[in-house]
Write a protein that holds these residues in place. Structure first.
Motif, PDB file in Angstrom:
ATOM      1  N   SER A  87       0.823  -1.215   0.000  1.00  0.00           N
ATOM      2  CA  SER A  87       0.000   0.000   0.000  1.00  0.00           C
ATOM      3  C   SER A  87       0.858   1.266   0.000  1.00  0.00           C
ATOM      4  CB  SER A  87      -0.937   0.009   1.212  1.00  0.00           C
ATOM      5  OG  SER A  87      -0.205   0.208   2.405  1.00  0.00           O
ATOM      6  N   ILE A  88       2.118   1.138   0.423  1.00  0.00           N
ATOM      7  CA  ILE A  88       3.045   2.285   0.431  1.00  0.00           C
ATOM      8  C   ILE A  88       3.831   2.343  -0.871  1.00  0.00           C
ATOM      9  CG2 ILE A  88       5.185   3.151   1.502  1.00  0.00           C
ATOM     10  CD1 ILE A  88       4.074   2.170   4.195  1.00  0.00           C
ATOM     11  N   ARG A  89       4.263   1.167  -1.342  1.00  0.00           N
ATOM     12  CA  ARG A  89       5.098   1.083  -2.551  1.00  0.00           C
ATOM     13  C   ARG A  89       4.296   1.501  -3.781  1.00  0.00           C
ATOM     14  NH1 ARG A  89       5.933  -4.401  -2.709  1.00  0.00           N
ATOM     15  NH2 ARG A  89       7.532  -4.363  -1.084  1.00  0.00           N
ATOM     16  N   GLY A  90       4.791   2.490  -4.508  1.00  0.00           N
ATOM     17  CA  GLY A  90       4.099   2.978  -5.696  1.00  0.00           C
ATOM     18  C   GLY A  90       3.025   3.999  -5.384  1.00  0.00           C
ATOM     19  N   ASN A  91       2.707   4.138  -4.104  1.00  0.00           N
ATOM     20  CA  ASN A  91       1.671   5.072  -3.683  1.00  0.00           C
ATOM     21  C   ASN A  91       2.300   6.248  -2.937  1.00  0.00           C
ATOM     22  OD1 ASN A  91      -0.872   6.142  -3.132  1.00  0.00           O
ATOM     23  ND2 ASN A  91      -1.142   4.899  -1.278  1.00  0.00           N
ATOM     24  N   GLU A  92       2.947   5.957  -1.805  1.00  0.00           N
ATOM     25  CA  GLU A  92       3.615   7.011  -1.026  1.00  0.00           C
ATOM     26  C   GLU A  92       5.101   7.104  -1.343  1.00  0.00           C
ATOM     27  OE1 GLU A  92       2.394   7.286   3.139  1.00  0.00           O
ATOM     28  OE2 GLU A  92       0.855   5.793   2.700  1.00  0.00           O
ATOM     29  N   ILE A  93       5.705   5.967  -1.700  1.00  0.00           N
ATOM     30  CA  ILE A  93       7.110   5.947  -2.132  1.00  0.00           C
ATOM     31  C   ILE A  93       7.150   5.282  -3.505  1.00  0.00           C
ATOM     32  CG2 ILE A  93       9.470   5.223  -1.595  1.00  0.00           C
ATOM     33  CD1 ILE A  93       8.664   4.914   1.322  1.00  0.00           C
ATOM     34  N   SER A  94       7.564   6.033  -4.521  1.00  0.00           N
ATOM     35  CA  SER A  94       7.607   5.508  -5.889  1.00  0.00           C
ATOM     36  C   SER A  94       9.038   5.453  -6.383  1.00  0.00           C
ATOM     37  CB  SER A  94       6.784   6.381  -6.834  1.00  0.00           C
ATOM     38  OG  SER A  94       5.414   6.097  -6.707  1.00  0.00           O
ATOM     39  N   MET A  95       9.257   4.650  -7.439  1.00  0.00           N
ATOM     40  CA  MET A  95      10.620   4.491  -7.961  1.00  0.00           C
ATOM     41  C   MET A  95      10.637   4.535  -9.478  1.00  0.00           C
ATOM     42  SD  MET A  95      13.353   1.610  -6.807  1.00  0.00           S
ATOM     43  CE  MET A  95      15.020   1.549  -7.456  1.00  0.00           C
ATOM     44  N   ILE A  96      11.605   5.280 -10.020  1.00  0.00           N
ATOM     45  CA  ILE A  96      11.884   5.259 -11.454  1.00  0.00           C
ATOM     46  C   ILE A  96      13.083   4.341 -11.634  1.00  0.00           C
ATOM     47  CG2 ILE A  96      12.492   6.615 -13.486  1.00  0.00           C
ATOM     48  CD1 ILE A  96      11.566   9.116 -11.914  1.00  0.00           C
ATOM     49  N   PHE A  97      12.874   3.241 -12.333  1.00  0.00           N
ATOM     50  CA  PHE A  97      13.950   2.261 -12.476  1.00  0.00           C
ATOM     51  C   PHE A  97      14.922   2.675 -13.578  1.00  0.00           C
ATOM     52  CE2 PHE A  97      10.568   0.007 -10.340  1.00  0.00           C
ATOM     53  CZ  PHE A  97      11.250  -0.680  -9.345  1.00  0.00           C
ATOM     54  N   GLN A  98      16.086   2.023 -13.573  1.00  0.00           N
ATOM     55  CA  GLN A  98      17.203   2.437 -14.418  1.00  0.00           C
ATOM     56  C   GLN A  98      16.910   2.336 -15.915  1.00  0.00           C
ATOM     57  OE1 GLN A  98      20.783   0.879 -12.842  1.00  0.00           O
ATOM     58  NE2 GLN A  98      22.085   1.689 -14.418  1.00  0.00           N
ATOM     59  N   GLU A  99      16.257   1.260 -16.342  1.00  0.00           N
ATOM     60  CA  GLU A  99      16.023   1.058 -17.776  1.00  0.00           C
ATOM     61  C   GLU A  99      14.535   0.917 -18.038  1.00  0.00           C
ATOM     62  OE1 GLU A  99      15.464   0.807 -21.288  1.00  0.00           O
ATOM     63  OE2 GLU A  99      17.544   1.280 -20.813  1.00  0.00           O
ATOM     64  N   PRO A 100      13.904   1.954 -18.603  1.00  0.00           N
ATOM     65  CA  PRO A 100      12.439   1.922 -18.753  1.00  0.00           C
ATOM     66  C   PRO A 100      11.929   0.804 -19.642  1.00  0.00           C
ATOM     67  CG  PRO A 100      13.391   3.800 -19.927  1.00  0.00           C
ATOM     68  CD  PRO A 100      14.483   3.210 -19.091  1.00  0.00           C
ATOM     69  N   MET A 101      12.726   0.349 -20.613  1.00  0.00           N
ATOM     70  CA  MET A 101      12.238  -0.702 -21.521  1.00  0.00           C
ATOM     71  C   MET A 101      12.045  -2.022 -20.784  1.00  0.00           C
ATOM     72  SD  MET A 101      11.129  -0.619 -24.522  1.00  0.00           S
ATOM     73  CE  MET A 101      10.261  -1.891 -25.419  1.00  0.00           C
ATOM     74  N   THR A 102      12.852  -2.256 -19.743  1.00  0.00           N
ATOM     75  CA  THR A 102      12.692  -3.497 -18.978  1.00  0.00           C
ATOM     76  C   THR A 102      11.688  -3.323 -17.830  1.00  0.00           C
ATOM     77  OG1 THR A 102      14.595  -2.930 -17.602  1.00  0.00           O
ATOM     78  CG2 THR A 102      15.026  -4.314 -19.514  1.00  0.00           C
ATOM     79  N   SER A 103      11.339  -2.084 -17.515  1.00  0.00           N
ATOM     80  CA  SER A 103      10.401  -1.826 -16.417  1.00  0.00           C
ATOM     81  C   SER A 103       8.963  -1.728 -16.897  1.00  0.00           C
ATOM     82  CB  SER A 103      10.782  -0.525 -15.703  1.00  0.00           C
ATOM     83  OG  SER A 103      12.122  -0.578 -15.276  1.00  0.00           O
ATOM     84  N   LEU A 104       8.783  -1.317 -18.162  1.00  0.00           N
ATOM     85  CA  LEU A 104       7.433  -1.246 -18.733  1.00  0.00           C
ATOM     86  C   LEU A 104       7.081  -2.581 -19.373  1.00  0.00           C
ATOM     87  CD1 LEU A 104       7.750   2.268 -20.413  1.00  0.00           C
ATOM     88  CD2 LEU A 104       6.364   1.726 -18.412  1.00  0.00           C
ATOM     89  N   ASN A 105       5.843  -3.012 -19.195  1.00  0.00           N
ATOM     90  CA  ASN A 105       5.397  -4.289 -19.754  1.00  0.00           C
ATOM     91  C   ASN A 105       5.082  -4.106 -21.246  1.00  0.00           C
ATOM     92  OD1 ASN A 105       3.955  -6.669 -20.446  1.00  0.00           O
ATOM     93  ND2 ASN A 105       3.460  -6.970 -18.276  1.00  0.00           N
ATOM     94  N   PRO A 106       5.772  -4.848 -22.123  1.00  0.00           N
ATOM     95  CA  PRO A 106       5.597  -4.617 -23.566  1.00  0.00           C
ATOM     96  C   PRO A 106       4.213  -4.971 -24.111  1.00  0.00           C
ATOM     97  CG  PRO A 106       6.942  -6.576 -23.178  1.00  0.00           C
ATOM     98  CD  PRO A 106       6.752  -5.922 -21.849  1.00  0.00           C
ATOM     99  N   VAL A 107       3.432  -5.774 -23.378  1.00  0.00           N
ATOM    100  CA  VAL A 107       2.148  -6.228 -23.918  1.00  0.00           C
ATOM    101  C   VAL A 107       0.953  -5.375 -23.460  1.00  0.00           C
ATOM    102  CG1 VAL A 107       2.984  -8.600 -24.132  1.00  0.00           C
ATOM    103  CG2 VAL A 107       1.725  -7.934 -22.089  1.00  0.00           C
TER     104      VAL A 107
END
Length: 326
Positions: A87-107
């Motif tokens: 409930s905290i992760r992505g809501n109150e504390i968010s993260m931008i990961f190093q490589e967006p192509m591997t962090s975004l779901n291609p489908v």
């Protein structure tokens, strides 16, 4: 109740491998206040990213957070259940990961991936979440947001994908944004745009930023306070202006000297001799001594403590009390 928004105390994160124990993060302390940017710098393998993953409680086997405290608004995140953490992760504390192509779901479309967090954490309807996703894409200055929302990650450039990652991370208006090398692999003009965007959003939303990078230019531009890591430990920390103007640890001095200077003509840039030590076979004494021209017998035998040289400026070095030639 902690007076800081986030406070990390004596954090230790180890990895248990067949060859031995890797002390990736070994007794790290720092804090971040609302509306401020903390820069964590160092070479690859120094423990920067593992520190950020530990804060998000994303360490997986063979890794383990051994000990320490991660206090968010006074609550120790290490004592929360996985449901509470979700409930905290992505809501109150968010993260931008190093490589967006591997962090975004291609489908899945861009809109779906931003909407998912909004429906989960903000309890928005599908229609409301889509409208909010378009609003967030506009906020990070993505043109044609109404069309981009229905496109897939592979249809966007690297800079656009990084903006999508920022939009996704900010969609729930987090209090803390962790950015792990947010400008890696982007060209210089796009880097500047991304950094300006993060600064602008920090000012508007009063979001605290934890910026992980090896780029000292980015740190000088963005950070209020800097933590320098080496082999899993903090070797120096201080306000950005003080640390850049008056570095004390030989490693920090080496990092700054290896950065090109527009106002100085040199045929070759300085470099730090040697390599980052093998984390399974760390040298006795100060971990930096094999690469340090100021090393003494004391450095080869003992582990220096992080000591305050002046208000807010700390260094972990036996020779730092003497003036190190710059």
């Amino acid at each position: 109740m902690s007076k800081h928004l986030l406070e990390v105390k004596d954090l230790k994160t180890y990895f248990y491998t067949d060859k031995g124990v890797v002390k990736a993060v070994d007794g790290v302390d720092f804090h971040i206040d609302a509306g401020k940017t903390l820069g964590i710098v160092g070479e690859s393998g120094c423990g920067k990213s593992i520190t950020s993953m530990s804060v998000m409680r994303l360490i997986q086997k063979p890794g383990k957070i051994e000990s320490g405290e991660i206090l968010y608004q006074g609550k120790n995140l290490l004592e929360l259940s996985e449901d509470q953490m979700r409930s905290i992760r992505g809501n109150e504390i968010s993260m931008i990961f190093q490589e967006p192509m591997t962090s975004l779901n291609p489908v899945f479309t861009i809109g779906y991936q931003i909407s998912e967090a909004l429906m989960l954490h903000q309890k928005l309807s599908k229609k409301e979440a889509r409208e909010k996703a378009i609003e967030m894409l506009n906020l990070v200055q993505i043109p044609r947001a109404e069309k981009i929302v229905d496109e897939y990650p592979h249809q966007l450039s690297g800079g656009m994908r990084q903006r999508v990652m920022i939009a996704m991370a900010l969609s729930c208006m987090p209090k803390i944004l962790i950015a792990d090398e947010p400008t890696t692999a982007l060209d210089v003009t796009i880097q500047a745009q991304i950094l300006n965007l993060m600064n602008d959003l920090k000012q508007r939303l009063n979001t605290a930023i934890m910026l992980i990078t090896h780029d000292l230019g980015v740190v000088a531009e963005m950070a209020d306070y800097v933590v320098v890591m080496y082999a899993g430990k903090v070797v120096e920390e201080g306000p950005v202006k003080e640390l850049f103007a008056n570095p004390k640890h030989p490693y920090t001095i080496g990092l700054l000297k290896s950065k090109p200077n527009l106002h100085e003509e040199r045929e070759r840039l300085d470099s730090i001799p040697g390599m980052v030590p093998n984390p399974i076979d760390l040298p006795k004494g100060c971990y930096f001594h094999p690469r340090c021209k100021y090393a003494t017998d004391e450095c080869r035998q003992g582990q220096p403590e992080l000591k305050e040289l002046n208000p807010k400026h700390k260094v972990s070095c036996f020779v730092a009390s003497r003036e190190v030639q710059k």
